[in-house]
Scaffold this active site. Structure first.
Site, PDB file in Angstrom:
ATOM      1  N   ASP A   1       0.832  -1.202   0.000  1.00  0.00           N
ATOM      2  CA  ASP A   1       0.000   0.000   0.000  1.00  0.00           C
ATOM      3  C   ASP A   1       0.867   1.252   0.000  1.00  0.00           C
ATOM      4  O   ASP A   1       1.531   1.537   0.992  1.00  0.00           O
ATOM      5  CB  ASP A   1      -0.911  -0.009   1.222  1.00  0.00           C
ATOM      6  CG  ASP A   1      -2.026   1.016   1.132  1.00  0.00           C
ATOM      7  OD1 ASP A   1      -2.018   1.816   0.183  1.00  0.00           O
ATOM      8  OD2 ASP A   1      -2.908   1.006   2.008  1.00  0.00           O
TER       9      ASP A   1
ATOM     10  N   ASP B   1      -1.715   6.260  -6.304  1.00  0.00           N
ATOM     11  CA  ASP B   1      -2.030   5.317  -5.230  1.00  0.00           C
ATOM     12  C   ASP B   1      -2.287   3.939  -5.809  1.00  0.00           C
ATOM     13  O   ASP B   1      -3.193   3.769  -6.622  1.00  0.00           O
ATOM     14  CB  ASP B   1      -3.246   5.818  -4.451  1.00  0.00           C
ATOM     15  CG  ASP B   1      -3.590   4.914  -3.289  1.00  0.00           C
ATOM     16  OD1 ASP B   1      -2.660   4.423  -2.625  1.00  0.00           O
ATOM     17  OD2 ASP B   1      -4.793   4.702  -3.042  1.00  0.00           O
TER      18      ASP B   1
END
Length: 503
Positions: free
Chosen positions: A183, A382
């Site tokens: 992440d 992201d």
């Protein structure tokens, strides 16, 4: 006689000029817009394949590139030696739990919406100056640690949802290998640990810190403990809590241990959470590897000067790699400034100037993508967000430009979940579609493959334009648009490189 010849010649010249101008005008008006091919049949074939992948991953395909093959070498935090991990789509673990492909997609989109709302909330809290102490649960220092004290998410959406790709990494001495979700929008590394007050199902045995000779609980005065957003102290041991936008959370002891990156090396004393109470949508993976820009992320703890990844198609079952300190930005790569937000260090902001559709620039004010003086706005990259979110003004302009050039396509349902622009390609094996390109600050651009912006919603041939609007000032470039492109984060020179077809 001479005068007659002169007027005759003049007439010929005039006629020639008129025909030339007419032909030039005709060529200009008839010039087709720029297109690329969407392989409908291949995309629909993958919708069936992803549902049949064995969650034990025995059927996954590894696509290791020779230039990134690892060698067994020692590694220390101050070194710039390369480290490599294999990278897989998380849906290879989750897909078999869904009855059909549309169910899988709707689940992705629901999870995605929670994450986007959480990221926007986290940035908003930072911009508005909400102190970390305001997010901490209230404890009674005279009581002993009880897992139930930490189980409630601190603030709904105060953190961000979990990631969408995973790698296999070793923790402890001797190293126990396990799948960890990656992440770029998180900093805290953590994994499930024995004894479990509450642990979700994972593919590997739950980590037992008692079996690691290098496991060391952090004391309350440790700087790593002070860097946590949510922590407390029990018996001079640091306890952590991380909550996610989808309702998932992890609670436990904050400690350090050795982390092993396959055969490429290992790092000692990496701070990570040893979670004894973990709930939510992390099924299959043992925990999370934070690649954000904060002090507690893996990239900062190993002093990485750069890292890169290539996200393979989530429906393919293939893999690529996550590399630290190894991949350099090439001369032919698209580049963009890697920007920092002084209000929040976790997220990686990118200099985006606009888009083009069919080779024509979309008219969008550049201010739409800028971070203002207060720290609001901007565009982040992201890997944990799926669908790119754009401020409504930018989204409408991009969508309208695409719809204008795709007017001959058969429209499907008016809206499906996040998407308001969908098409019925059920009768086609392939289709020429208008190109979509990102343009970055500094003048570079990159064309997206058609499958990165027209994605199947079911296995019947419904495809949707894979962008969505957001009322937030923050825009996010998600992993659907990143697929198939190696993205390099040059942390030393604050530069992002985008290399198409280098997975």
């Amino acid at each position: 006689m001479a005068l007659a010849r002169f007027f005759s010649l003049l007439s010929v010249i005039t006629l020639s000029l008129f025909l030339f101008a007419s032909n030039a005008s005709s060529r200009s008006l008839s010039t087709p817009h720029k297109t690329t091919v969407l392989n409908v049949a291949s995309s629909l074939q993958q919708t069936q394949h992803i549902l049949s992948i064995d969650p034990t991953r025995s059927s996954l395909t590894t696509t290791t590139r020779p230039e990134f093959e690892s060698k067994s070498i020692p590694f220390f935090p101050n070194s710039s030696s390369p480290l490599t991990l294999e990278l897989h789509s998380r849906d290879t673990l989750l897909a078999p739990h869904h009855k059909d492909y549309k169910s899988l997609v709707l689940s992705r989109l629901e999870r995605d919406s929670s994450r986007v709302a959480a990221i926007a909330a986290k940035v908003r809290f930072s911009v508005e100056g909400v102190d970390r102490s305001d997010l901490k649960p209230v404890y009674n220092d005279e009581t002993m640690y009880n897992p139930e004290e930490l189980t409630t998410p601190v603030v709904s959406g105060a953190s961000q949802g979990s990631g969408e790709y995973f790698s296999r990494i070793g923790v402890g001495t001797p190293a126990k290998e396990m799948y960890m979700v990656l992440d770029t929008g998180s900093d805290v590394n953590w994994l499930q640990c024995k004894p479990c007050s509450d642990c979700y199902e994972q593919s590997d045995p739950v980590f037992d810190p008692a079996e690691s000779s290098t496991y060391k609980p952090l004391k309350c005065a440790a700087p790593q403990c002070a860097s946590l957003e949510v922590s407390t102290c029990r018996s001079n041991k640091c306890l952590y809590q991380v909550s996610y936008g989808d309702g998932s959370f992890t609670v436990g002891e904050y400690a350090t241990d050795t982390v092993t990156f396959g055969d490429s090396g290992k790092v000692n004393d990496v701070a990570l959470g040893c979670g004894h109470d973990n709930e939510g949508l992390f099924m299959g993976a043992a925990g999370l590897l934070g690649l954000g820009g904060g002090a507690l992320s893996m990239t900062n703890q190993i002093n990485a000067t750069s890292f890169s990844y290539c996200l393979v198609d989530r429906d393919s079952g293939n893999s690529s790699s996550l590399d630290f300190n190894s991949v350099q930005i090439g001369d032919g790569d698209a580049t963009a400034p890697l920007l920092r937000n002084k209000k929040i260090d976790t997220f990686y902001y990118v200099g985006l100037s606009g888009f083009s559709v069919g080779g024509e620039k979309v008219e969008i004010p550049s201010s739409v993508f800028e971070v203002d003086a207060a720290g609001a706005g901007g565009v982040i990259l992201d890997c944990g967000t799926a669908v790119t979110r754009l401020q409504t003004e930018a989204y409408n302009a991009l969508r309208d430009a695409f719809v204008k050039l795709a007017k001959d396509f058969k429209n499907a349902t008016s809206s499906i979940s996040l998407f308001d622009t969908c098409y019925d390609f059920s009768s086609m094996s392939s289709v020429n579609v208008p190109t979509v390109a990102f343009h970055f600050t500094g003048g570079k651009s990159i064309d997206l493959p058609a499958k990165n912006y027209l994605i199947p919603i079911d296995d019947a041939g419904t495809f949707c334009f894979a962008f969505a609007p957001t009322s937030s000032e923050l825009s996010i470039i998600g992993n659907v648009q990143q697929q198939g492109t190696r993205i390099t984060y040059n942390l030393e020179n604050n530069l992002i490189g985008l290399s198409a077809n280098k997975c």
